[in-house]
Design a protein around this motif. Structure first.
Motif, mmCIF file in Angstrom:
data_model
loop_
_atom_site.group_PDB
_atom_site.id
_atom_site.type_symbol
_atom_site.label_atom_id
_atom_site.label_comp_id
_atom_site.label_asym_id
_atom_site.label_seq_id
_atom_site.Cartn_x
_atom_site.Cartn_y
_atom_site.Cartn_z
ATOM 1 N N ARG A 191 38.813 21.436 57.819
ATOM 2 C CA ARG A 191 39.858 21.548 56.801
ATOM 3 C C ARG A 191 39.294 21.297 55.403
ATOM 4 N N ALA A 192 38.401 20.302 55.298
ATOM 5 C CA ALA A 192 37.795 20.026 53.988
ATOM 6 C C ALA A 192 36.945 21.204 53.529
ATOM 7 N N GLN A 193 36.197 21.805 54.470
ATOM 8 C CA GLN A 193 35.381 22.961 54.111
ATOM 9 C C GLN A 193 36.253 24.136 53.694
ATOM 10 N N ALA A 194 37.357 24.339 54.420
ATOM 11 C CA ALA A 194 38.270 25.422 54.049
ATOM 12 C C ALA A 194 38.880 25.167 52.670
ATOM 13 N N ALA A 195 39.214 23.894 52.391
ATOM 14 C CA ALA A 195 39.771 23.562 51.072
ATOM 15 C C ALA A 195 38.751 23.820 49.971
ATOM 16 N N ARG A 196 37.487 23.444 50.228
ATOM 17 C CA ARG A 196 36.446 23.722 49.231
ATOM 18 C C ARG A 196 36.247 25.220 49.034
ATOM 19 N N ARG A 197 36.312 25.963 50.166
ATOM 20 C CA ARG A 197 36.150 27.413 50.053
ATOM 21 C C ARG A 197 37.295 28.027 49.247
ATOM 22 N N ARG A 198 38.529 27.559 49.519
ATOM 23 C CA ARG A 198 39.656 28.069 48.738
ATOM 24 C C ARG A 198 39.520 27.698 47.266
ATOM 25 N N ALA A 199 38.997 26.478 46.995
ATOM 26 C CA ALA A 199 38.801 26.067 45.604
ATOM 27 C C ALA A 199 37.776 26.961 44.913
ATOM 28 N N ASP A 200 36.682 27.265 45.616
ATOM 29 C CA ASP A 200 35.670 28.153 45.044
ATOM 30 C C ASP A 200 36.250 29.538 44.775
ATOM 31 N N GLU A 201 37.027 30.055 45.728
ATOM 32 C CA GLU A 201 37.633 31.369 45.543
ATOM 33 C C GLU A 201 38.617 31.355 44.379
ATOM 34 N N GLU A 202 39.367 30.251 44.237
ATOM 35 C CA GLU A 202 40.324 30.166 43.134
ATOM 36 C C GLU A 202 39.615 30.086 41.792
ATOM 37 N N ARG A 203 38.531 29.303 41.728
ATOM 38 C CA ARG A 203 37.768 29.243 40.481
ATOM 39 C C ARG A 203 37.201 30.605 40.121
ATOM 40 N N LEU A 204 36.662 31.302 41.138
ATOM 41 C CA LEU A 204 36.094 32.614 40.875
ATOM 42 C C LEU A 204 37.176 33.600 40.436
ATOM 43 N N ARG A 205 38.361 33.527 41.070
ATOM 44 C CA ARG A 205 39.459 34.423 40.682
ATOM 45 C C ARG A 205 39.873 34.175 39.231
ATOM 46 N N ILE A 206 40.001 32.897 38.863
ATOM 47 C CA ILE A 206 40.397 32.571 37.490
ATOM 48 C C ILE A 206 39.331 33.027 36.504
ATOM 49 N N ALA A 207 38.057 32.821 36.876
ATOM 50 C CA ALA A 207 36.972 33.260 35.990
ATOM 51 C C ALA A 207 37.006 34.769 35.790
ATOM 52 N N ARG A 208 37.243 35.506 36.895
ATOM 53 C CA ARG A 208 37.306 36.967 36.765
ATOM 54 C C ARG A 208 38.481 37.393 35.889
ATOM 55 N N GLU A 209 39.654 36.770 36.113
ATOM 56 C CA GLU A 209 40.821 37.136 35.327
ATOM 57 C C GLU A 209 40.589 36.886 33.840
ATOM 58 N N LEU A 210 40.081 35.697 33.523
ATOM 59 C CA LEU A 210 39.853 35.371 32.114
ATOM 60 C C LEU A 210 38.787 36.274 31.505
ATOM 61 N N HIS A 211 37.736 36.552 32.279
ATOM 62 C CA HIS A 211 36.682 37.434 31.771
ATOM 63 C C HIS A 211 37.241 38.816 31.466
ATOM 64 N N ASP A 212 38.015 39.383 32.414
ATOM 65 C CA ASP A 212 38.530 40.733 32.210
ATOM 66 C C ASP A 212 39.492 40.794 31.034
ATOM 67 N N VAL A 213 40.378 39.797 30.942
ATOM 68 C CA VAL A 213 41.349 39.783 29.845
ATOM 69 C C VAL A 213 40.645 39.624 28.502
ATOM 70 N N LEU A 214 39.771 38.621 28.410
ATOM 71 C CA LEU A 214 39.147 38.321 27.126
ATOM 72 C C LEU A 214 38.122 39.371 26.724
ATOM 73 N N ALA A 215 37.337 39.857 27.701
ATOM 74 C CA ALA A 215 36.312 40.845 27.359
ATOM 75 C C ALA A 215 36.949 42.106 26.797
ATOM 76 N N HIS A 216 38.017 42.580 27.442
ATOM 77 C CA HIS A 216 38.657 43.804 26.957
ATOM 78 C C HIS A 216 39.292 43.590 25.586
ATOM 79 N N SER A 217 40.088 42.538 25.477
ATOM 80 C CA SER A 217 40.809 42.331 24.222
ATOM 81 C C SER A 217 39.858 42.019 23.069
ATOM 82 N N LEU A 218 38.860 41.189 23.318
ATOM 83 C CA LEU A 218 37.933 40.842 22.243
ATOM 84 C C LEU A 218 37.066 42.027 21.845
ATOM 85 N N SER A 219 36.784 42.925 22.801
ATOM 86 C CA SER A 219 36.035 44.129 22.441
ATOM 87 C C SER A 219 36.846 45.002 21.497
ATOM 88 N N VAL A 220 38.141 45.161 21.815
ATOM 89 C CA VAL A 220 39.013 45.927 20.914
ATOM 90 C C VAL A 220 39.085 45.254 19.544
#
Length: 407
Positions: A195-224
């Motif tokens: 369960r702890a390993q699954a929680a860590r895996r979900r945390a890693d996936e959530e961090r990566l998802r947030i990083a991707r979302e912020l990167h895509d939003v900011l990269a596009h808008s800041l480029s414009v």
């Protein structure tokens, strides 16, 4: 946002709570409390039971005297140190052996050995528990079948085989129950670790998802914003009206970026809460084309946006967004083509520009293609990106139309 820095933690202490964190992993190991209550209850049971056994075996075994009661108290008191199971199991076994050799009545004294043996096996000291039980059984056999001639009580006879069967049964029962408890405890420990390993895996996936979302939003808008800021500065004196249009575009792009970043951060602060706005999808492709046009890029869309599951729809939108952002930032072409095609259970996205590459990065992090590949791989899709034989650059994505539910 740099995803590599996000994965490494950025080297800075976080100043806001992490909703994905496993709080149990931060708990400090605590010292186990003294088992006063259970030991006191067991002491009362052993003393009362031994008194009753002495009356039942009167004339067969030696009467309980102060020394016998001291032995009973010592055997019970040792159980207070169950956090040291090896010493306790040997101490109770030796105390019980002395009690048995002195000819005192059979009774609950052996319960102290059973409890100590149970604690030792559950703690993983199986060899020590079995050795202590073996010592006690050997002493019992010697006393019951050989040393009884010289030990109290006087006139004692050898033990019957029926009594030996009973003793053997009790030993087997103690070992079986202790081993079962140990197996269950190990299974619980494995379950907790999983369960702890699954929680860590979900945390890693959530961090990566947030990083991707912020990167895509900011990269596009800041480029414009970067492109329009350059246009505004260049035309500020010669064409104020065009500079005003560029500033209007900057205001619109920054407002939209702030809204999307706020939505991501709201989900971060309140995990599991319903988002205030629906996640973007290919239905917002016209808005993306309009934003690209304000940045000076003409986008031709071929094909109708297909109906997709929410996860795939979001990933497809972000992939197209990132591909167009890369054209704005890295290509000298001011024309791009987006081709949408639904084929069976998959959807194909093809983004082309005519180049050539400019080498400008507009302050980007260089994680755009990696983020696109991660999005596609998370859904079971693929991304191919590279120069075209006739010049320019192509991004080809193939995604499942329906999001996988096995994660």
């Amino acid at each position: 946002m740099d995803e590599q820095q996000e994965r490494r933690g950025g080297g800075r202490p976080r100043r806001w709570p992490r909703p994905w964190a496993d709080d149990s992993a931060d708990d400090e190991p605590r010292t186990a409390p003294w088992p006063w209550r259970s030991t006191l209850l067991l002491t009362v049971l052993v003393l009362a039971g031994s008194t009753f056994a002495a009356h039942a075996q009167e004339g067969e075994r030696a009467a309980l005297d102060p020394f016998a009661r001291v032995l009973l108290l010592v055997a019970c008191a040792l159980l207070l140190w169950r956090r040291h199971p090896v010493a306790v199991v040997f101490g109770t076994a030796i105390t019980a052996a002395v009690y048995l050799g002195a000819g005192y009545p059979y009774g609950p004294v052996f319960l102290t050995v059973a409890v100590a043996c149970f604690a030792a096996v559950v703690a993983g000291h199986r060899r020590a528990a079995w050795t202590a039980l073996g010592i006690l059984c050997a002493v019992h056999l010697l006393v019951a079948h050989w040393l009884y001639r010289w030990l109290p009580p006087a006139g004692d006879a050898p033990a019957s085989f029926a009594r030996e069967i009973v003793v053997t049964g009790w030993v087997v029962a103690i070992v079986a129950v202790a081993e079962l408890a140990r197996a269950r405890r190990e299974q619980w420990a494995r379950d907790r670790a999983e369960r702890a390993q699954a929680a860590r895996r979900r945390a890693d996936e959530e961090r990566l998802r947030i990083a991707r979302e912020l990167h895509d939003v900011l990269a596009h808008s800041l480029s414009v914003i970067n492109v329009q800021a350059g246009v505004g500065l260049a035309l500020l004196d010669s064409d104020p009206e065009q500079a005003r249009t560029a500033l209007t575009t900057i205001k619109s792009a920054s407002k939209e970026a702030l809204g999307e970043v706020r939505q991501v951060l709201d989900n971060l602060r309140a995990p599991g809460a319903a988002p205030r706005a629906p996640a973007p999808g290919l239905d917002r492709l016209p808005e993306l084309v309009e934003q690209a046009a304000r940045a000076g890029l003409t986008v031709e869309v071929r094909g109708e946006p297909p109906r997709l599951s929410p996860g795939t729809d979001l990933a497809a939108f972000r992939i197209v967004q990132e591909a167009l952002t890369n054209v704005v930032r890295h290509s000298g072409s001011r024309h791009a083509r987006v081709h949408l095609e639904r084929s069976g259970a998959s959807v194909r996205l093809r983004m082309d520009d005519d180049g050539p590459a400019t080498g400008a990065d507009a302050g980007g992090s260089g994680n755009g293609l990696a983020g696109m590949r991660e999005r596609a791989a998370a859904l079971g899709g693929t991304i191919e990106a590279g120069p075209r034989p006739d010049g320019g650059f192509r991004v080809l994505a193939e995604l499942p139309a329906e999001q996988r539910e096995d994660r």
